[in-house]
Design a protein around this motif. Sequence first.
Motif: not given
Length: 368
Positions: A281-305
């Motif tokens: 569910l979450v990855l599906d929600e994020l897919s549109s956001l990440l299609s604009h820039s994968r940097r969004y995913g890395l920022i979220l990864k940084a905060v999650a860590m």
Amino acid sequence: MLFDLQPKTRKEDLYDRERELEAFNEALKLGERLVLILGIRRLGKSSLLNVALSESGHPYAKIDVRSLYFTHGSIPQEILAKRILSSLIESIPPSGKLRLGMTEALSSIRGIRLSGVHVEFEKKPDLAEILEKVDSWAESEGKRVIIAFDEAQYLRLSGIQYDGLIAYAVDNLPNLTFVLTGSEVGMLHDFLGLDNPKKPLFGRYAREITLERFSRERSIGFLETGFKELGIDISPSELGRAVYKLDGIVGWLSMYGYLRGIRKLPERDALNELFHRAQALVLDELSSLLSHSRRYGLILKAVAMGNKRWSDIKEYLEFKAGRINDSKFSSLLKNLVKYGYLNKSADGYIIPDPIVVEVIKKSQLTPR
């Protein structure tokens, strides 16, 4: 049933949201024309809206704007007008003079054809004219009509100035109340522009009803009540472990109750299945956001860590994806706050949903 995974429609199935329902009803009694229901994903905004509408005793239209956007790629005025009118007519009992009066009022609009709740237009509809007719009907019947847009921030992607239409109605149609919900709270506020002098709704008053996550005590009470409905006795220690992991997010608590109490999965299997479903569910929600820039995913990864500070998050992003200027990085962070994926506080940035934190930690999110 508390552990039903669908949005609730009955007050008895909506747990401990009396304060929010009272605020909604007070807004209607006072004739307020703009109500916002806000909160992060999976806190039950749609459930609150459903129950508030059904309990209000007023005719209403409810439109899932996100569904319209993803179905049509935009939200043409004709499609929105059809949904508003069909939903509004459906909310009125089919027998009696109330629905007859509504259909007569709408049928007086040139180019509109009604058959039950089915609506057709012979020409491009004028939504402002339609709302004017609805307002006149409401005044003649001594009613207030509620028009609710669920996930209303998607209206801003339609290419049509629906904020201007809402501003016109708020100013000129006193028998209508617009209710807008939004998980992407910052985007919804940007769309409305209540504080933006350049936007049509600038300076208008809006009642804001914000859903918060349940406290530990309310979360345990929610699970206890739901399991009691099913005739199942769950130990206090297990309830405590579930609440520790799910942290008051009612959508995840409901899913755990469903998997544990209805599917009868053991505790560990229920949590594993919940995470598996949440990940998709979450990855599906994020897919549109990440299609604009994968940097969004890395920022979220940084905060999650565990990186909370601006500088630490930027350092992680640059290590993974190369240099980025401060302005661009700040813009990406600001967008994630607007979209509801990050919260900003005095301590820095956090992801407000613990399950989303775990999903992002374990998912491979790579730069574009």
